[in-house]
Design a protein around this motif. Structure first.
Motif, PDB file in Angstrom:
ATOM      1  N   MET A  47      48.636   8.120  60.417  1.00 19.30           N
ATOM      2  CA  MET A  47      47.729   8.897  61.251  1.00 19.30           C
ATOM      3  C   MET A  47      46.250   8.626  60.990  1.00 19.30           C
ATOM      4  SD  MET A  47      47.037  12.887  61.027  1.00 19.30           S
ATOM      5  CE  MET A  47      45.286  12.869  60.718  1.00 19.30           C
ATOM      6  N   ASP A  83      38.350   5.980  60.818  1.00 16.89           N
ATOM      7  CA  ASP A  83      38.523   7.438  60.900  1.00 16.89           C
ATOM      8  C   ASP A  83      37.984   7.996  62.216  1.00 16.89           C
ATOM      9  OD1 ASP A  83      35.897   6.978  60.156  1.00 16.89           O
ATOM     10  OD2 ASP A  83      35.829   8.559  58.647  1.00 16.89           O
ATOM     11  N   ASP A  84      36.940   7.373  62.766  1.00 15.05           N
ATOM     12  CA  ASP A  84      36.433   7.820  64.073  1.00 15.05           C
ATOM     13  C   ASP A  84      37.449   7.529  65.179  1.00 15.05           C
ATOM     14  OD1 ASP A  84      34.021   8.797  63.096  1.00 15.05           O
ATOM     15  OD2 ASP A  84      32.953   6.905  63.412  1.00 15.05           O
ATOM     16  N   ALA A  86      40.668   7.118  64.766  1.00 12.81           N
ATOM     17  CA  ALA A  86      41.834   7.980  64.535  1.00 12.81           C
ATOM     18  C   ALA A  86      41.569   9.402  65.021  1.00 12.81           C
ATOM     19  CB  ALA A  86      42.195   7.983  63.047  1.00 12.81           C
ATOM     20  N   ALA A  87      40.336   9.865  64.861  1.00 17.32           N
ATOM     21  CA  ALA A  87      39.997  11.222  65.328  1.00 17.32           C
ATOM     22  C   ALA A  87      40.131  11.308  66.843  1.00 17.32           C
ATOM     23  CB  ALA A  87      38.588  11.587  64.881  1.00 17.32           C
ATOM     24  N   ARG A  90      43.805  11.418  67.609  1.00 18.25           N
ATOM     25  CA  ARG A  90      44.308  12.744  67.228  1.00 18.25           C
ATOM     26  C   ARG A  90      43.983  13.770  68.317  1.00 18.25           C
ATOM     27  NH1 ARG A  90      41.882  14.561  61.749  1.00 18.25           N
ATOM     28  NH2 ARG A  90      39.996  14.811  62.979  1.00 18.25           N
ATOM     29  N   CYS A 127      53.936   8.275  56.703  1.00 25.72           N
ATOM     30  CA  CYS A 127      53.425   9.414  57.480  1.00 25.72           C
ATOM     31  C   CYS A 127      53.895   9.242  58.926  1.00 25.72           C
ATOM     32  CB  CYS A 127      51.910   9.483  57.327  1.00 25.72           C
ATOM     33  SG  CYS A 127      51.088  10.891  58.078  1.00 25.72           S
ATOM     34  N   SER A 128      53.013   9.306  59.909  1.00 22.66           N
ATOM     35  CA  SER A 128      53.451   9.107  61.293  1.00 22.66           C
ATOM     36  C   SER A 128      54.033   7.698  61.463  1.00 22.66           C
ATOM     37  CB  SER A 128      52.303   9.329  62.271  1.00 22.66           C
ATOM     38  OG  SER A 128      51.269   8.397  62.053  1.00 22.66           O
ATOM     39  N   ASP A 189      55.814  19.327  53.420  1.00 26.19           N
ATOM     40  CA  ASP A 189      56.152  20.287  54.471  1.00 26.19           C
ATOM     41  C   ASP A 189      56.317  19.597  55.826  1.00 26.19           C
ATOM     42  OD1 ASP A 189      53.534  19.749  55.081  1.00 26.19           O
ATOM     43  OD2 ASP A 189      52.786  21.767  54.623  1.00 26.19           O
ATOM     44  N   SER A 190      56.186  18.271  55.857  1.00 28.48           N
ATOM     45  CA  SER A 190      56.485  17.512  57.076  1.00 28.48           C
ATOM     46  C   SER A 190      56.733  16.057  56.718  1.00 28.48           C
ATOM     47  CB  SER A 190      55.332  17.631  58.085  1.00 28.48           C
ATOM     48  OG  SER A 190      55.647  16.930  59.269  1.00 28.48           O
ATOM     49  N   HIS A 220      53.511  15.068  50.393  1.00 30.03           N
ATOM     50  CA  HIS A 220      53.262  14.097  51.454  1.00 30.03           C
ATOM     51  C   HIS A 220      52.288  13.027  50.943  1.00 30.03           C
ATOM     52  CE1 HIS A 220      53.688  13.349  55.774  1.00 30.03           C
ATOM     53  NE2 HIS A 220      52.456  12.890  55.750  1.00 30.03           N
ATOM     54  N   ARG A 227      44.048   9.596  47.216  1.00 33.21           N
ATOM     55  CA  ARG A 227      44.170  10.980  47.653  1.00 33.21           C
ATOM     56  C   ARG A 227      44.761  11.822  46.514  1.00 33.21           C
ATOM     57  NH1 ARG A 227      41.593  12.664  51.492  1.00 33.21           N
ATOM     58  NH2 ARG A 227      43.172  14.197  51.985  1.00 33.21           N
ATOM     59  N   PRO A 228      44.504  13.135  46.518  1.00 33.93           N
ATOM     60  CA  PRO A 228      45.084  13.995  45.476  1.00 33.93           C
ATOM     61  C   PRO A 228      46.612  14.011  45.504  1.00 33.93           C
ATOM     62  CG  PRO A 228      43.392  15.176  46.715  1.00 33.93           C
ATOM     63  CD  PRO A 228      43.629  13.890  47.431  1.00 33.93           C
TER      64      PRO A 228
ATOM     65  N   MET B   1      50.431  11.317  64.043  1.00 31.45           N
ATOM     66  CA  MET B   1      49.967  12.692  63.799  1.00 31.45           C
ATOM     67  C   MET B   1      51.093  13.478  63.145  1.00 31.45           C
ATOM     68  SD  MET B   1      47.041  12.369  65.085  1.00 31.45           S
ATOM     69  CE  MET B   1      46.731  10.670  65.466  1.00 31.45           C
ATOM     70  N   ARG B  57      30.422  10.913  66.876  1.00 33.03           N
ATOM     71  CA  ARG B  57      31.219  12.012  66.311  1.00 33.03           C
ATOM     72  C   ARG B  57      30.484  12.628  65.136  1.00 33.03           C
ATOM     73  NH1 ARG B  57      36.434  12.554  62.699  1.00 33.03           N
ATOM     74  NH2 ARG B  57      35.753  10.633  61.701  1.00 33.03           N
TER      75      ARG B  57
END
Lengths: 252, 90
Positions: A47, A83-84, A86-87, A90, A127-128, A189-190, A220, A227-228, B1, B57
């Motif tokens: 994602m 990230d832009d 992907a946003a 999303r 992930c996705s 949780d997913s 996840h 990432r943490p 997503m 953005r």
């Protein structure tokens, strides 16, 4: 695995492939030097987009002897920082499933067209991208092995279905056309462990060749060192299982 | 997503991005994996101008508690602004 006195080299670059509907999209490809024939892998990005982690992972597969390609599934959303882009995707509800499957199939056909590929193509995503791995391995023929890393929304309720994701991937289980490795975290949780169990029951019901691993103390994205969510022990074990699985199913 | 939770609203204003100020015409609010915040899921708020491409953005990724605080602060500020809202902008 390599030894310290062996020659190693790779070529990694952006290229273009024909994706869904014949569209040209860009992709990142990494290939070991040498005539081959090499096994190959399509990496389906997650994602957060077609980002640095996926380029690193693509090169990691080349380091392990695979011709690896990661198509930019967000190509049609325009260009900019990952990230832009992907946003934007999303906000638009995600890349449509049929488009993703078409783009992944295009990347697979690109690998098959290369004279130094051994004819075996695997597919992997996180992930996705894990969800889309299950989807592609079910809707497209031609993969020899698939690895789903913590893909959420494989199991979906009616309320979860959207115009972009109109069918739950689990509903295609009968059509899954290659062995499947799944890596999951108990704290996710997913997908939740319950959803993974539902998926597993469906795979059993249809007599599919699968291997699922549920890691304790992991949630996840436990491969993501930036990432943490990173879990060192589980991630190393997971990578070892991935390479053993692909070695088993993709070697010539 | 992974959650697909997203809400959009058409807005009017300006935002300051990497290349300076630009008109913002839409806000996208999602609850999903953040790109940067050290959280599994975050309230992601993107002020965008789609006509100017993905780079137009202004983004924030907040904890759910921070999102609630933001909402509270916005509502209080708007209430205190009171009658000014009824006046045409100049």
């Amino acid at each position: 695995m390599y030894e310290t006195d062996q020659y190693e080299g790779m070529l990694a670059e952006t290229t273009t492939v024909r994706g869904h509907g014949g569209d040209l999209i860009n992709a990142y490809i990494a290939k070991p030097m040498g005539p081959g024939p090499h096994p190959s892998v399509v990496l389906i990005h997650h994602m957060p987009g077609w980002d640095e982690w996926y380029r690193e992972a693509t090169r990691k597969f080349a380091h392990h002897g695979y011709v690896a390609i990661s198509p930019n599934l967000y190509f049609r959303a325009g260009h900019g920082a990952p990230d832009d882009v992907a946003a934007k995707v999303r906000a638009d509800g995600g890349a449509p499933d049929d488009q993703v499957v078409g783009d992944v199939e295009g990347a697979m056909q690109h690998l098959r067209s290369l004279p130094y590929v051994n004819g075996k193509v695997g597919v992997i995503g996180t992930c996705s991208g894990g969800r889309n791995t299950v989807l592609a391995a079910s809707c497209v023929k031609g993969f020899s092995a698939a690895v789903d890393c913590w893909g959420g929304r494989v199991v979906m309720s009616e309320a979860d279905l959207t115009p972009a994701q109109p069918v739950a991937p689990i509903d295609y289980t009968e059509d899954l056309s290659c062995p499947l490795l799944g890596l999951f975290g108990e704290d996710d949780d997913s997908p939740t462990p319950e959803q993974v169990a539902i998926h597993e029951r469906e795979l059993k019901k249809h007599g599919k060749d699968y291997e699922f691993h549920m890691y304790p103390n992991a949630g996840h994205g436990f491969f993501y060192y930036h990432r943490p969510s990173y879990r060192q022990e589980q991630a190393l074990d997971g990578w070892a299982r991935i390479f053993a699985f692909f070695e088993k199913h993709l070697a010539a | 997503m992974c959650t697909m939770i997203v809400e959009k609203a058409q807005i009017s204003g300006t935002g300051k991005g990497a290349k300076g100020w630009f008109p913002v015409s839409q806000v996208n609010v999602s609850f999903d994996h953040p790109a940067n915040a050290p959280l599994d899921h975050a309230l992601n708020i993107d002020f965008v101008n789609e006509a100017q491409g993905p780079g137009a953005r202004v983004a924030v990724e907040l904890s759910p508690e921070s999102g609630q605080e933001l909402v509270r602060a916005i509502l209080v500020a708007l209430e205190r602004g009171g009658s000014h809202l009824a006046q045409p902008s100049t």
